[in-house]
Design a protein around this motif. Structure first.
Motif, mmCIF file in Angstrom:
data_model
loop_
_atom_site.group_PDB
_atom_site.id
_atom_site.type_symbol
_atom_site.label_atom_id
_atom_site.label_comp_id
_atom_site.label_asym_id
_atom_site.label_seq_id
_atom_site.Cartn_x
_atom_site.Cartn_y
_atom_site.Cartn_z
ATOM 1 N N LEU A 153 0.807 -1.210 0.000
ATOM 2 C CA LEU A 153 0.000 0.000 0.000
ATOM 3 C C LEU A 153 0.845 1.267 0.000
ATOM 4 C CD1 LEU A 153 -3.149 -0.386 2.276
ATOM 5 C CD2 LEU A 153 -3.041 0.654 0.011
ATOM 6 N N LEU A 154 1.867 1.326 0.839
ATOM 7 C CA LEU A 154 2.656 2.552 0.925
ATOM 8 C C LEU A 154 3.373 2.828 -0.389
ATOM 9 C CD1 LEU A 154 4.132 2.257 4.533
ATOM 10 C CD2 LEU A 154 2.011 3.338 3.769
ATOM 11 N N ILE A 155 3.875 1.774 -1.013
ATOM 12 C CA ILE A 155 4.495 1.941 -2.323
ATOM 13 C C ILE A 155 3.451 2.397 -3.330
ATOM 14 C CG2 ILE A 155 5.682 0.734 -4.196
ATOM 15 C CD1 ILE A 155 6.902 -1.096 -2.079
ATOM 16 N N GLY A 156 2.261 1.801 -3.264
ATOM 17 C CA GLY A 156 1.190 2.197 -4.173
ATOM 18 C C GLY A 156 0.827 3.657 -4.032
ATOM 19 N N GLY A 157 0.804 4.172 -2.800
ATOM 20 C CA GLY A 157 0.487 5.583 -2.595
ATOM 21 C C GLY A 157 1.540 6.493 -3.181
ATOM 22 N N ALA A 158 2.824 6.146 -2.988
ATOM 23 C CA ALA A 158 3.896 6.961 -3.548
ATOM 24 C C ALA A 158 3.863 6.936 -5.070
ATOM 25 C CB ALA A 158 5.244 6.474 -3.029
ATOM 26 N N VAL A 159 3.605 5.760 -5.644
ATOM 27 C CA VAL A 159 3.531 5.641 -7.102
ATOM 28 C C VAL A 159 2.376 6.483 -7.648
ATOM 29 C CG1 VAL A 159 3.013 4.026 -8.982
ATOM 30 C CG2 VAL A 159 4.664 3.397 -7.225
ATOM 31 N N ALA A 160 1.237 6.463 -6.959
ATOM 32 C CA ALA A 160 0.060 7.189 -7.440
ATOM 33 C C ALA A 160 0.235 8.697 -7.362
ATOM 34 C CB ALA A 160 -1.177 6.771 -6.640
ATOM 35 N N ASP A 161 1.066 9.202 -6.428
ATOM 36 C CA ASP A 161 1.351 10.636 -6.383
ATOM 37 C C ASP A 161 2.453 11.030 -7.361
ATOM 38 O OD1 ASP A 161 -0.529 11.625 -4.648
ATOM 39 O OD2 ASP A 161 0.701 11.376 -2.850
ATOM 40 N N ASP A 198 -1.244 17.218 -3.693
ATOM 41 C CA ASP A 198 -0.102 16.429 -4.149
ATOM 42 C C ASP A 198 0.310 15.353 -3.159
ATOM 43 O OD1 ASP A 198 0.769 18.417 -2.321
ATOM 44 O OD2 ASP A 198 2.815 18.292 -3.097
ATOM 45 N N LYS A 199 -0.334 15.314 -2.000
ATOM 46 C CA LYS A 199 -0.027 14.279 -1.005
ATOM 47 C C LYS A 199 -1.228 13.383 -0.730
ATOM 48 C CE LYS A 199 3.406 17.183 1.349
ATOM 49 N NZ LYS A 199 3.194 18.412 0.588
ATOM 50 N N LEU A 200 -2.319 13.551 -1.474
ATOM 51 C CA LEU A 200 -3.546 12.815 -1.180
ATOM 52 C C LEU A 200 -3.353 11.307 -1.241
ATOM 53 C CD1 LEU A 200 -6.287 14.919 -3.010
ATOM 54 C CD2 LEU A 200 -6.163 14.437 -0.562
ATOM 55 N N SER A 201 -2.688 10.816 -2.288
ATOM 56 C CA SER A 201 -2.553 9.367 -2.432
ATOM 57 C C SER A 201 -1.642 8.778 -1.369
ATOM 58 C CB SER A 201 -2.034 9.017 -3.830
ATOM 59 O OG SER A 201 -3.023 9.252 -4.806
ATOM 60 N N ARG A 202 -0.581 9.503 -1.010
ATOM 61 C CA ARG A 202 0.316 8.983 0.028
ATOM 62 C C ARG A 202 -0.373 8.970 1.391
ATOM 63 N NH1 ARG A 202 5.273 12.747 -1.296
ATOM 64 N NH2 ARG A 202 3.593 13.809 -2.402
ATOM 65 N N VAL A 203 -1.076 10.033 1.721
ATOM 66 C CA VAL A 203 -1.812 10.040 2.987
ATOM 67 C C VAL A 203 -2.879 8.959 2.978
ATOM 68 C CG1 VAL A 203 -3.411 11.388 4.402
ATOM 69 C CG2 VAL A 203 -1.323 12.444 3.523
#
Length: 429
Positions: free
Chosen positions: A67-75, A343-348
């Motif tokens: 999940l955390l990798i997915g959030g960084a990739v999506a941002d 710009d931080k929505l997906s990571r949060v």
């Protein structure tokens, strides 16, 4: 024709929002039936409650890992491309699962592997989808937009669970899994047409680890955010175990099988529709305080299964739990949209998801042994008690009690704090 259709939509229901909602309805119809189908596929293959828990845990474990990798990739990448790629993986994994069930007796390791692939897709899809949705709406009507979106999803859950349970009973779980694979294919095609031109390009920066650290600082700096995530890390774990493992077993032993259990999940979905409909009109001033109070009834389904109550009572309990938890869901999305920079929505979102599901694999895997050690009723009562305790605890966080709805839209790229509240609509107070 296109201009007429567009003019009939509310101002907040733009092209991206409409595509996202339509795709979510399609996958909601397929996915909720597939959850029932997967559990009964395991049982029909000779598995027990422990095996059902292992398959459920196999789906959730990759979520925790990726999940955390997915959030960084999506941002970092265009979010719609991440979503489409994840839908392709889900389509292929569910299709293979369906073929196994329809053509022979699937083995436990095969079901766990394919379910894990689906969970991997979800790990990348979830943060991208949430970031995309939140960036697709603006202004004071964001809460209403989220309520309508969730109402559409809840309606799909209602139809998908009821139809899925009936299809499992009549046709068997394999065909329900095949329908879910087709739903992912359709939804992926819709999401391919999303427009990300309105999202500012990311400024050059560090690598993946730097992105993760930046997201963590945003997450950890807000007590209301991490406090509620901790709450749901425990609540989701026990509710997930009750729904994925104990619910099908109680249904098999006391309620009449897959059909009634599908209708019970459908009643929960109907409740979420009602809760979302309420939230299209109601704008509580203290978003998280009201939302958290509405989490307490989430303990009721586990208590009802522990008794177990008659089917009609279970339906009513599931409806109430669905309606009240949806009030929290809309309030939570509104708070995130209001407080977190675009710009931080997906990571949060990824940190939110990670914390919320981190314990679900352990809980589902432990559900079978817990039943053997303490008995099914005691395990279910424990689930209900834990939901009540952690919900009461999070109310001790001042920001949870005091965060207020904004009356004006703030810049999406800036950090924000508390603001004055809007008055609730409709006299609901």
């Amino acid at each position: 024709m296109l201009s007429t259709t567009s003019s009939r939509r509310p101002a907040w229901a733009g092209r991206n929002y409409t595509l996202l909602t339509a795709a979510a309805v399609v996958t909601g119809l397929g996915g909720n039936g597939a959850l029932i189908a997967a559990a009964f596929a395991v049982l029909e293959a000779g598995g027990d409650g422990g095996d059902v828990g292992l398959v459920a845990a196999a789906r959730t474990l990759p979520l925790v890992l990726f999940l955390l990798i997915g959030g960084a990739v999506a941002d970092r990448l265009p979010r719609h491309r991440v979503m489409v790629a994840a839908n392709v993986l889900n389509c292929l994994s569910q299709g293979a699962f369906a073929v196994l069930v329809l053509t022979g007796e699937p083995r436990l390791w095969q079901m766990m592997l394919l379910t894990a692939l689906g969970g991997t897709g979800q790990a990348f899809f979830g943060p991208a989808a949430e970031g995309m949705l939140m960036s697709s709406v603006q202004g004071e009507q964001a809460g209403r937009a989220f309520a309508v979106f969730r109402m559409a999803m809840s309606g799909a859950s209602l139809g998908g669970a009821a139809l899925g349970g009936a299809m499992v009973a009549v046709l068997g779980p394999g065909w329900v899994l095949a329908a879910d694979a087709a739903a992912f294919a359709v939804a992926g095609a819709l999401r391919a047409f999303l427009d990300v031109g309105h999202i500012p390009p990311r400024a050059p920066g560090g690598g993946l680890l730097a992105d993760l650290r930046e997201g963590w600082r945003e997450f950890a700096g807000r007590p209301w955010l991490w406090g509620i995530v901790v709450q749901f890390s425990l609540a989701n774990a026990v509710v997930g175990a009750a729904d994925a493992v104990y619910g099908p077993l109680v249904a098999r032993d006391h309620l009449g099988g897959a059909g009634p259990w599908g209708l019970a999940l459908g009643a929960f979905g109907a409740g979420t529709v009602a809760g979302a409909l309420l939230m299209t009109r109601w704008k509580p001033r203290r978003l998280l305080f009201v939302g958290t109070l509405c989490v307490f009834p989430l303990a009721l389904p586990s208590a009802a299964l522990a008794v177990p109550v008659p089917v009609g009572v279970l339906y009513a309990v599931m409806f109430v739990a669905g309606a009240t938890v949806e009030v929290f869901g809309v309030s939570w999305m509104t708070a995130l949209h209001q407080e977190i920079p675009e710009d931080k929505l997906s990571r949060v979102s990824a940190y939110d998801w990670f914390g919320s599901i981190a314990l679900v694999p352990l809980a589902t895997a432990a559900a079978g042994p817990a039943e053997q050690a303490f008995g099914r009723p005691a395990a279910l009562w424990g689930c209900a008690a834990l939901v009540v305790l952690v919900t009461a605890a999070v109310l001790c966080v001042p920001d949870v009690r005091n965060l207020r709805r904004r009356t004006t839209q703030v810049a999406r790229g800036a950090k924000t704090g508390s603001a004055d509240a809007e008055s609730p609509v409709g006299g609901l107070g």
